[in-house]
Design a protein around this motif. Structure first.
Motif: not given
Length: 301
Positions: A73, A94, A97-98, A126, A131, A146, A148-150
């Motif tokens: 993160a 997180v 993410a990308s 991803y 996103v 965001t 992002k997958t948290d």
């Protein structure tokens, strides 16, 4: 001027020989992959075509790191002495993410698709589309957008969706299969859609198998219309370009449906010289064994 006498039969024989030479030239010409750059470049990829910028997994050793290694993160800004820093939403750790890729990313995309936030089949990569899909989901659930997958986003998504089926996780094609053209609904047909970039092998209106395909460039387009398979060549090599065309099924002159190692390696960052390229060798091997000479081929938009 010298005149040559001959019977009508002699003229007919010479004409037939000329036609045969032309036909063999067309068949052996074949086609070859073209690079994306230059005058013979492939047309630009549609927004949902699956390029590396929109969630298609990039090829080669330079692929993005696995989703099994969580992205870190971004560090929280330190409070400034001149102002009060607003309290951030507790998003949690997180997970993806990308740039991430793998089975968990594929599951994320499948679950997002179940509730209308991901408008294509899962790719396992991803990218920018994922996103945007995560941001859309977060925004509607009151979470920070965001992208992002948290842990908070993931748990919220799990609670709203069911476990994806095998078909949802690994669909037969990268993009949804197009609705068959009406010419594909009877008999044995290779039903090929340019818009969806898919080929469906159909028998009496039922889809037996489907696979991703790509076509010729703007300057060497794949012909559209109704044809038939007139020749099959398992280990074909183009006589002009000297490139392999395995599992070739010719349907219009030198144009054929065949396996392309270039398509398998580079995806849609290239084009053929008119042929219909298939990138899944296992699928086209099975298709080649099932298709017969004389089976119909329909190429449409």
């Amino acid at each position: 001027m010298i005149r040559t006498r001959g019977t009508g039969r002699g003229y007919a024989l010479r004409g037939a020989a000329a036609v045969a030479v032309v036909a063999m030239t067309a068949v052996t010409a074949g086609c070859k992959e073209q690079p994306a750059s230059g005058a013979s470049a492939a047309p630009s990829v549609p927004v949902n075509s699956g390029s590396p910028t929109d969630d298609a997994k990039p090829g080669g050793a330079s692929a993005s790191p696995s989703a099994s290694t969580p992205a870190k993160a971004s560090p929280k800004p330190k409070p400034s002495a001149s102002r009060t820093t607003p309290t951030a939403d507790p998003q949690g750790k997180v997970l993806m993410a990308s740039g991430a890729q793998g089975k968990q990313v594929r599951e994320l995309q499948a679950r997002l698709r179940q509730i209308g936030h991901f408008d294509r089949t899962p790719t396992g990569y991803y990218g920018t589309v994922t996103v945007a899909a995560v941001q859309s989901f977060q925004g509607k659930r009151g979470l920070s957008r965001t992208g992002k997958t948290d842990t908070v986003t993931w748990q919220k998504l799990l609670g709203m969706t069911r476990e994806p089926t095998a078909a949802e996780l690994n669909p037969p094609t990268t993009r949804p299969v197009a609705k068959p053209d009406k010419r594909c609904l009877t008999g044995r047909v290779l039903c090929i859609s340019k818009n969806s970039r898919t080929l469906s092998w159909m028998i009496d209106g039922k889809v037996v198998s489907s696979m991703d395909v790509r076509f010729g460039s703007e300057y060497t387009p794949t012909r559209e219309g109704t044809f038939s398979v007139y020749w099959k060549s398992r280990h074909h090599v183009s006589s002009i370009y000297h490139t392999a065309m395995p599992y070739a099924m010719f349907f219009s002159g030198g144009q054929a449906v065949h396996y392309s190692s270039d398509f398998a390696a580079r995806g849609y960052n290239g084009a053929s010289h008119g042929c219909v390229n298939v990138r899944d060798e296992g699928k086209i091997a099975t298709l080649f064994a099932q298709v017969r000479t004389g089976d119909k081929v329909v190429v449409y938009k």
